[in-house]
Motif scaffolding. Sequence first.
Motif, PDB file in Angstrom:
ATOM      1  N   ILE A 182      45.837  48.221  36.967  1.00  0.00           N
ATOM      2  CA  ILE A 182      46.958  48.726  38.159  1.00  0.00           C
ATOM      3  C   ILE A 182      47.790  49.859  37.716  1.00  0.00           C
ATOM      4  CG2 ILE A 182      48.397  48.477  40.183  1.00  0.00           C
ATOM      5  CD1 ILE A 182      46.754  45.764  40.820  1.00  0.00           C
ATOM      6  N   SER A 201      46.459  52.925  36.474  1.00  0.00           N
ATOM      7  CA  SER A 201      45.885  53.598  37.598  1.00  0.00           C
ATOM      8  C   SER A 201      47.262  54.352  38.488  1.00  0.00           C
ATOM      9  CB  SER A 201      45.199  52.831  38.391  1.00  0.00           C
ATOM     10  OG  SER A 201      43.813  52.448  37.975  1.00  0.00           O
ATOM     11  N   ALA A 202      48.231  53.600  38.334  1.00  0.00           N
ATOM     12  CA  ALA A 202      49.447  53.990  39.093  1.00  0.00           C
ATOM     13  C   ALA A 202      50.614  54.949  38.430  1.00  0.00           C
ATOM     14  CB  ALA A 202      50.360  52.891  39.749  1.00  0.00           C
ATOM     15  N   ARG A 203      50.108  55.371  37.148  1.00  0.00           N
ATOM     16  CA  ARG A 203      50.774  56.049  36.116  1.00  0.00           C
ATOM     17  C   ARG A 203      51.265  57.218  36.764  1.00  0.00           C
ATOM     18  NH1 ARG A 203      49.715  59.701  31.633  1.00  0.00           N
ATOM     19  NH2 ARG A 203      51.496  59.748  30.499  1.00  0.00           N
ATOM     20  N   ARG A 244      52.940  57.464  39.785  1.00  0.00           N
ATOM     21  CA  ARG A 244      52.777  57.263  40.964  1.00  0.00           C
ATOM     22  C   ARG A 244      54.158  56.558  41.476  1.00  0.00           C
ATOM     23  NH1 ARG A 244      51.123  60.650  43.578  1.00  0.00           N
ATOM     24  NH2 ARG A 244      50.818  59.267  45.367  1.00  0.00           N
ATOM     25  N   LEU A 300      44.852  48.199  46.527  1.00  0.00           N
ATOM     26  CA  LEU A 300      45.252  49.699  46.471  1.00  0.00           C
ATOM     27  C   LEU A 300      45.268  50.647  47.370  1.00  0.00           C
ATOM     28  CD1 LEU A 300      43.837  49.774  42.521  1.00  0.00           C
ATOM     29  CD2 LEU A 300      46.249  49.094  43.392  1.00  0.00           C
ATOM     30  N   ASP A 350      48.648  52.693  47.523  1.00  0.00           N
ATOM     31  CA  ASP A 350      48.476  54.289  47.211  1.00  0.00           C
ATOM     32  C   ASP A 350      47.182  54.668  47.261  1.00  0.00           C
ATOM     33  OD1 ASP A 350      50.258  56.452  46.128  1.00  0.00           O
ATOM     34  OD2 ASP A 350      49.113  56.091  44.418  1.00  0.00           O
ATOM     35  N   THR A 389      46.299  56.103  43.478  1.00  0.00           N
ATOM     36  CA  THR A 389      46.020  55.109  42.715  1.00  0.00           C
ATOM     37  C   THR A 389      44.696  54.163  42.668  1.00  0.00           C
ATOM     38  OG1 THR A 389      48.520  54.667  42.396  1.00  0.00           O
ATOM     39  CG2 THR A 389      47.039  52.686  41.798  1.00  0.00           C
ATOM     40  N   ARG A 423      42.055  56.438  41.434  1.00  0.00           N
ATOM     41  CA  ARG A 423      41.979  56.504  39.788  1.00  0.00           C
ATOM     42  C   ARG A 423      41.206  55.003  39.545  1.00  0.00           C
ATOM     43  NH1 ARG A 423      48.175  58.096  38.621  1.00  0.00           N
ATOM     44  NH2 ARG A 423      47.888  60.492  38.990  1.00  0.00           N
TER      45      ARG A 423
END
Length: 152
Positions: A70, A73-75, A77, A116, A120, A123, A126
Amino acid sequence: MLMKCPKCQSEESKVVDSRQAENAIRRRRECEECHNRFTTFERIEEMPLLVIKKDDTRELFNREKIIQGIVRSARKRPVSSETIEKAVERVERKVRMQAENEVHTDVIGELVMEELAEMDEITYVRFASVYRSFKDVSDLEELLRNITKKHQ
């Protein structure tokens, strides 16, 4: 059990605040040496949960792997670590309620995707692109169409 300060490694700390969190006790601590404040979570030790991977091998459930996926994927964000932690707690709780002591990776992946999708959309996309191993752009287009339909 002694808690080490993440800043100075001192074993001397005091509990400043305790709260019940989902599936754990959250404790705010203060190091008596450097006065750094940090949070610990105490969880009830549960039966080992085995994850059945795609190649039918088994390994112990590791919530850190979900967190890492996660976080990647949330980089860049606007998703806080607390939001991620709560989502992972919900996924783990659902997995433990569904399974006896074994669960397929597909079940975990779908539960993460549900979290997810609410957290977001970027995210989610991704994570989905890696989790579902998109072969080409048409797979991604289909996912985006499904997201767009949900918002109409």
